[in-house]
Design a protein around this motif. Structure first.
Motif, short mmCIF file in Angstrom:
data_model
loop_
_atom_site.label_atom_id
_atom_site.label_comp_id
_atom_site.label_asym_id
_atom_site.label_seq_id
_atom_site.Cartn_x
_atom_site.Cartn_y
_atom_site.Cartn_z
N TYR A 729 48.94 24.03 60.00
CA TYR A 729 49.94 25.03 59.52
C TYR A 729 49.65 26.40 60.15
O TYR A 729 50.58 27.14 60.46
CB TYR A 729 50.22 25.13 58.12
CG TYR A 729 51.03 24.03 57.85
CD1 TYR A 729 51.69 22.92 58.40
CD2 TYR A 729 52.04 24.24 56.41
CE1 TYR A 729 52.51 22.18 58.11
CE2 TYR A 729 53.02 23.47 56.25
CZ TYR A 729 53.40 22.36 56.78
OH TYR A 729 54.37 21.37 56.52
N SER A 730 48.41 26.66 60.65
CA SER A 730 48.35 28.00 61.38
C SER A 730 48.71 27.95 62.59
O SER A 730 49.31 29.14 62.90
CB SER A 730 46.77 28.17 61.47
OG SER A 730 46.08 28.31 60.00
N TYR A 731 48.92 26.81 63.20
CA TYR A 731 49.55 26.85 64.63
C TYR A 731 50.92 27.20 64.42
O TYR A 731 51.48 28.04 65.38
CB TYR A 731 49.48 25.52 65.13
CG TYR A 731 48.32 25.04 65.81
CD1 TYR A 731 48.27 25.48 67.20
CD2 TYR A 731 47.03 24.43 65.40
CE1 TYR A 731 47.34 24.98 67.97
CE2 TYR A 731 46.23 24.56 66.01
CZ TYR A 731 46.01 24.74 67.55
OH TYR A 731 44.90 24.39 68.20
N VAL A 732 51.73 26.69 63.37
CA VAL A 732 53.04 27.27 62.96
C VAL A 732 53.33 28.57 62.70
O VAL A 732 54.07 29.54 63.41
CB VAL A 732 53.75 26.52 62.02
CG1 VAL A 732 55.28 26.76 61.85
CG2 VAL A 732 53.62 25.08 62.15
N SER A 733 52.16 29.07 62.05
CA SER A 733 52.40 30.53 61.79
C SER A 733 52.15 31.37 63.28
O SER A 733 52.81 32.36 63.30
CB SER A 733 51.12 30.88 60.78
OG SER A 733 51.30 30.11 59.52
N TYR A 734 51.09 30.91 64.16
CA TYR A 734 50.69 31.70 65.25
C TYR A 734 51.87 31.62 66.14
O TYR A 734 52.02 32.54 66.82
CB TYR A 734 49.36 30.85 65.65
CG TYR A 734 48.93 31.78 66.96
CD1 TYR A 734 48.27 32.82 66.94
CD2 TYR A 734 49.23 31.32 68.27
CE1 TYR A 734 47.82 33.35 68.11
CE2 TYR A 734 48.76 31.82 69.39
CZ TYR A 734 48.34 33.02 69.31
OH TYR A 734 47.88 33.64 70.52
N TRP A 735 52.55 30.23 66.42
CA TRP A 735 53.72 30.07 67.31
C TRP A 735 54.79 31.39 66.83
O TRP A 735 55.38 31.84 67.59
CB TRP A 735 54.19 28.93 67.26
CG TRP A 735 53.37 27.69 67.89
CD1 TRP A 735 52.48 27.83 68.37
CD2 TRP A 735 53.89 26.27 67.54
NE1 TRP A 735 51.86 26.62 68.65
CE2 TRP A 735 52.55 25.62 68.20
CE3 TRP A 735 54.57 25.56 66.99
CZ2 TRP A 735 52.57 24.23 68.04
CZ3 TRP A 735 54.50 24.13 66.83
CH2 TRP A 735 53.68 23.43 67.44
N MET A 736 54.94 31.53 65.39
CA MET A 736 56.01 32.45 65.06
C MET A 736 55.71 33.77 65.22
O MET A 736 56.37 34.80 65.78
CB MET A 736 56.34 32.20 63.43
CG MET A 736 56.81 30.82 63.41
SD MET A 736 57.65 30.82 61.67
CE MET A 736 59.15 31.30 61.77
N ALA A 737 54.14 34.03 64.86
CA ALA A 737 53.59 35.58 65.29
C ALA A 737 53.80 35.85 66.89
O ALA A 737 54.16 36.95 67.03
CB ALA A 737 52.27 35.56 64.74
N TYR A 738 53.49 34.73 67.61
CA TYR A 738 53.55 35.06 69.12
C TYR A 738 55.18 35.45 69.52
O TYR A 738 55.00 36.33 70.44
CB TYR A 738 53.09 33.70 69.88
CG TYR A 738 52.94 33.76 71.34
CD1 TYR A 738 52.21 34.38 72.27
CD2 TYR A 738 54.36 33.57 72.05
CE1 TYR A 738 51.94 34.47 73.46
CE2 TYR A 738 54.46 33.56 73.39
CZ TYR A 738 53.19 33.93 74.16
OH TYR A 738 53.31 34.04 75.72
N LEU A 739 55.86 34.64 69.14
CA LEU A 739 57.18 34.97 69.53
C LEU A 739 57.80 36.21 69.03
O LEU A 739 58.44 36.86 69.71
CB LEU A 739 58.24 33.69 68.96
CG LEU A 739 58.11 32.15 69.70
CD1 LEU A 739 58.82 31.37 68.79
CD2 LEU A 739 58.24 32.55 71.02
N LYS A 740 57.25 36.75 67.81
CA LYS A 740 57.86 37.97 67.21
C LYS A 740 57.07 38.98 68.01
O LYS A 740 57.59 40.25 67.97
CB LYS A 740 57.40 38.00 65.83
CG LYS A 740 57.97 39.21 65.04
CD LYS A 740 57.67 39.13 63.54
CE LYS A 740 58.09 40.59 62.94
NZ LYS A 740 58.02 40.47 61.59
#
Length: 1012
Positions: A729-740
């Protein structure tokens, strides 16, 4: 003495039955019953639970159905059908499925198709047969019963407790037919009758065909055996026949077999196919990581280990099935989640592309997922965008067959508050009483029983009132009973044979079958459940990626993002995490401010710590991380295991590794230990201690060290989180943080789209835009679109977000805009005459026409004149407005707030903008992003709620807001007394106070108030 009851109907019949299966079987055992028959109307929802419960209590279960049989000659006949053997059980499931999928009753001529292995009991004292009894036509009765008998393999007639009313008929029928005792039971005690009648009235509005028992003097409770003997003492033949019928039942349901589906496309064996795919996938993964061939042998050793366990447990086809639909999704450009749960600990899943987590990078263990020493079904739950989930399930149905794929039923139940409300409605109880009671019960996890335990004096106060006591007594009888059926949010069953072989079915979503057994029953039967979860965050990610590609021409593959992106970690350190999965709550943000995340794995640690229980360890973790506290690792060999989390056990996998390292447990045994210890059972804890310490001593360590390490494991066992899940689930968090971090405008545009309709959410994300330097532009007729979109100047507020417009009207407005730019309000009105007048008024009040230089009131007041002007085609003339003075500021402010949910021009705070700049003051929005502490800020007071303390002193809760933020605050008695004369709603103040977290939400403890 009679020791059986053949006509039990549970609450799954939705007919007013109060029968909870486990409670009833236990009561029957206490009363000395040796046999029970469950015959719910048409459905078999409770059969597996009933079967297991009966066996656990030493009672012989009879599994059956109550059905209506129709024929042209006779009215509806109520019949009971019992499974005599395994063939009968199969036919019972087919019959129940047929009834659910067709018209809900059985034609007489259809009965033969299902009769093999079934015992048919025609109920004399209910339905159509009872109608004939009252006609006193014995000949017609016998003809009907003989007609019925022709279609049955084994045939009986049933009489209930009113059998003495049918003595003449009994004497006639006993000569030609076998009569048995069928006394209905739908509640346990005689005094439950009223509660049953109330439940019927509640359910009537929700269920069309309840199969209700008629109002009568009879009680449908579970009688003591002595009462049964009294009822039937003059009918020995009926008793004898009933016992003979029970003896005929010889049915065994197998809970040890597994019915795993087969992957249909392997020309070689499934194991060989899986072996080839995983090896190919391993090489591809290592090449991507620049680790091939140097790391191949290390990874191959782990791969072989996992493959051997999968082969031993026969799960090859399962992995192939999941691989296949994941591959389909990716080929359709559907984003697949990086993993979920313990499946992320599987290297095979990583090699197949099922997960995106390399378990060797994060010290994740396959045994946490599949463990031959803890035989459980595999559990790979898959995440998809919530708007694409159904597409994947449809593919699976088409591939494996409509008859082999099923959704899963779930049941809604009466909870404390809903039971109180429903019963209160039937009893016509005062709404004041109901609201007061439900408010109190919500304090005790929505449980009446728990409320009684936690607040005995309070509860007794209510029980002393006869009306309230009556309400509570009835509601308690309903609490926990099923009230409606629903569909499991994610679960799907895929079976090797038609699904009706294992569970009766009914119509489900997506034109699928739905099981009549719920998930736990299906899994105990050996069926495979796969969870297809629709995740909104994946939808957001996919939409952001598509928006970037459309506008920037960049194709982003989230699976290949670098995990050390500087912009991303700068955003995480600055805690700009609003809208980011797992990282946006106030409490999580506060933790992140303390941690200042340095690397990807710390995201997983952060997620794992910020949960009830583990949160207790946060202060110690932060002190150790900041080197303010020394760490005692107990032994140097624990350092590699616990150093990443500063000596605190955060993950379940750490417990497993400690047991493996110090006590030579296999990882499978270590997982069993982890599960056992986490349950905190004293006898189990002591047993496991002895085993653990003895193993530690064998490894050359001391008994003292063994006990210390075991105590440490026990201390943290309840808190340990599944690291596989946290990393995935940290990957999902990271993906969103990267895009933001890298594409903030597109990211926030999509987030704002999902807040349309929510004024609170819209304000929150517009505030976030402001903090990130992104302007949100007001709606304008030539610039806004249906949804938020990015312009050079910022994000444009869309038509669809204006209250009262909606998507259909927004699209019609866009059609006008797309013909050619709107040149004036008259131009728009002429081309938009098909729009309702109220829509045009809404657009005016939302200021979308402000660029044309005519104020809102003038436009509103001239609408009728404009209509006449256009109607008479004065094309060559220009329209002359009758000018009106604009509405006052408060009216415009209210309209803007009502229609847009946020303020672009008219918020009261705007009047103080110059003063705020002059005095260098902060706004409320500014302090929300800061660490907890003391601040002064300007805000609008929107609400004051005054309460009395226990000491009878007044204090107040204030709602503070500005254009983008709303925060609750507290004014304690001493300060309330000082400032109460100053407090007026809709006034602007300079507030000083301390910010803190309450229930994970920010609040302000006010220390000083100054009116501006």
């Amino acid at each position: 003495m009679i020791d059986f009851s053949l006509y039990l109907q549970s609450s799954y019949s939705f007919n007013g039955s109060l029968i909870d299966i486990e409670t009833t079987v236990k009561r029957a055992k206490e009363l000395g019953y040796s046999s029970l028959g469950l015959v719910d109307r048409n459905k078999m929802h409770g059969v597996i639970k009933f079967y297991k419960s009966c066996l656990n209590h030493g009672i012989k279960p009879l599994l059956g159905l109550e059905v209506i049989i129709k024929s042209e000659k006779y009215s509806d006949l109520i019949c009971l059908l019992y499974a005599k053997n395994n063939e009968g059980y199969q036919n019972l499931m087919k019959l129940s499925s047929h009834l659910a999928l067709s018209k809900g009753y059985l034609e007489l001529h259809e009965l033969s198709s299902f009769s093999q292995g079934l015992i048919l009991v025609a109920v004399i004292d209910r339905g159509g047969l009872n109608d004939i009894v009252h006609q006193d036509d014995h000949e017609m009765m016998i003809n009907l019963l003989e007609d019925l008998e022709k279609h049955a393999e084994d045939y009986y007639l049933g009489f209930g407790s009113d059998i003495f009313e049918y003595n003449d008929l009994y004497d006639v029928l006993i000569k030609n037919f076998k009569i048995v005792i069928t006394s209905p039971v739908i509640y346990l005690y005689e005094e439950d009758k009223e509660a049953s009648e109330i439940l019927k009235k509640i359910l009537k509005s929700e269920h069309s065909d309840l199969g209700l028992f008629e109002e009568s003097q009879s009680s449908y409770h579970l009688p003591k055996r002595s009462l049964l003997d009294t009822w039937y003492k003059n009918y020995p033949d009926a008793i004898k026949n009933s016992l003979q019928m029970i003896d005929k039942v010889n049915l065994t349901i197998n809970f040890k077999q597994r019915y795993l589906p087969k992957y249909p496309e392997s020309e070689i064996t499934s194991y060989e196919h899986l072996e080839q795919l995983t090896d190919k996938g391993l090489k591809r993964r290592l090449v991507q990581k620049n680790q091939y061939p140097q790391m191949y042998s290390l990874y191959k050793e782990r791969l072989n280990h996992e493959m051997s366990i999968i082969k031993e447990m026969h799960y090859e086809d399962y992995f192939l099935i999941v691989w296949d639909f994941v591959l389909y999704a990716k080929k359709q450009n559907i984003l697949v989640g990086p993993g979920r749960g313990s499946a992320a600990g599987s290297l095979i899943s990583y090699c197949l592309g099922i997960t995106e987590v390399d378990p060797l990078d994060f010290n994740l263990y396959f045994e946490r997922f599949l463990n031959p020493e803890r035989i459980t079904m595999p559990d790979i739950d898959m995440d998809f965008p919530d708007n694409k989930r159904d597409e994947i399930i449809t593919y699976v149905v088409e591939k494996y067959g409509f008859d082999k794929v099923s959704s899963i039923i779930t049941f809604g139940t009466f909870q404390g508050k809903s039971a109180i409300r429903d019963v209160g409605r039937i009893l016509d109880t005062s709404t004041v009483i109901i609201e007061d009671l439900t408010k109190k019960i919500s304090l005790s996890n929505n449980s009446i029983e728990q409320y009684e335990k936690e607040y005995p004096k309070d509860f007794q106060y209510y029980m002393n009132n006869p009306e309230i006591s009556h309400l509570i007594t009835i509601a308690k009888k309903l609490s926990g009973l099923v009230r409606h059926v629903s569909t499991h949010a994610a679960g799907v069953i895929i079976s090797d044979n038609p699904i009706m072989t294992y569970t009766p079915t009914q119509p489900g979503l997506l034109n699928m079958y739905q099981s009549q057994y719920e998930a736990s029953d299906l899994e105990s039967l050996g069926l495979l459940k796969i969870d297809f979860l629709g995740i909104r965050n994946l939808t957001i990610i996919q939409e952001v990626i598509e928006m970037i590609e459309k506008n920037e021409g960049e194709k982003i593959n989230v699976y290949k993002l670098p995990l050390d992106d500087k912009k991303t970690f700068s955003l995480l350190k600055d805690v700009k995490t609003l809208g980011i999965f797992q990282l946006e709550s106030e409490g999580m943000m506060n933790l992140m401010r303390q941690m200042r995340l340095e690397n990807f794995e710390e995201i997983a640690t952060c997620i794992s710590l910020h949960r009830p229980g583990p949160m207790e360890n946060i202060p110690a973790y932060i002190r150790r991380r900041n080197k303010e506290e020394l760490v005692d690792y107990l032994h140097q060999d624990l350092i590699p295991i616990l150093k990443p989390t500063h000596g605190i056990i955060v993950y379940q996998e750490q417990i497993m590794k400690i047991a493996n390292q110090f006590a030579a447990y296999s990882l499978g045994e270590a997982d069993v230990l982890r599960r056992a210890v986490s349950k905190k059972n004293k006898s189990v804890l002591e047993k496991e201690r002895q085993k653990f310490v003895s193993r530690v001593i064998k490894q050359g360590h001391s008994e003292v060290l063994g006990n210390k390490i075991y105590d440490y494991i026990v201390k943290f066992a309840n808190y340990g989180f599944n690291k596989s899940h946290a990393v995935a689930y940290s990957y999902v968090s990271y993906w969103m943080a990267y895009l933001k971090a890298n594409y903030p405008s597109y990211f926030l545009a999509v987030l704002l789209d999902y807040q349309i309709g929510s004024a609170v959410g819209t304000k929150k994300y517009i505030r976030e835009c402001k903090t990130m330097g992104i302007q949100v532009l007001p709606p304008k007729i030539n610039h806004s679109l249906v949804r938020y979109h990015y312009e050079k100047a910022g994000l444009r507020y869309p038509f669809m977000a204006i209250k009262g417009i909606g998507q259909i009207m927004a699209e019609k407005i866009i059609q006008i805009q797309e013909e050619k730019p709107v040149s004036s309000f008259i131009d728009f009105y002429e081309r938009g005459r098909h729009l309702p007048k109220n829509v045009i008024e809404i657009l005016i009040y939302a200021n979308v026409f402000s660029e044309f230089g005519v104020n809102n009131r003038t436009l509103i007041e001239n609408l009728d004149r404009i209509e006449s002007f256009i109607q008479f085609h004065y094309k060559n003339d220009s329209f002359n407005y009758v000018d009106y003075e604009e509405y006052d500021y408060s009216f415009l402010e209210a309209k803007e707030r009502e229609l847009l949910g946020v303020h672009f021009e008219y918020h009261l705070m705007n009047r103080y903008e110059d003063l705020i700049k002059k005095r260098h003051l902060s706004a409320l929005s500014d302090i929300v992003e800061k660490p907890l502490g003391r601040y002064s800020f300007v805000c609008l007071l929107s609400r004051v709620k005054v309460i009395q303390t226990k000491n009878h002193k007044e204090m107040a809760f204030l709602s503070l807001e500005d254009e983008f933020t709303q925060v609750d605050s507290v004014l304690f008695p001493k300060l309330y007394e000082q400032y109460q004369g100053l407090l007026k709603e809709q006034m602007v103040y300079l507030i000083s106070g301390k910010t803190e977290l309450r229930n994970d939400s920010l609040q302000v403890i006010i220390e000083k108030i100054e009116q501006l």
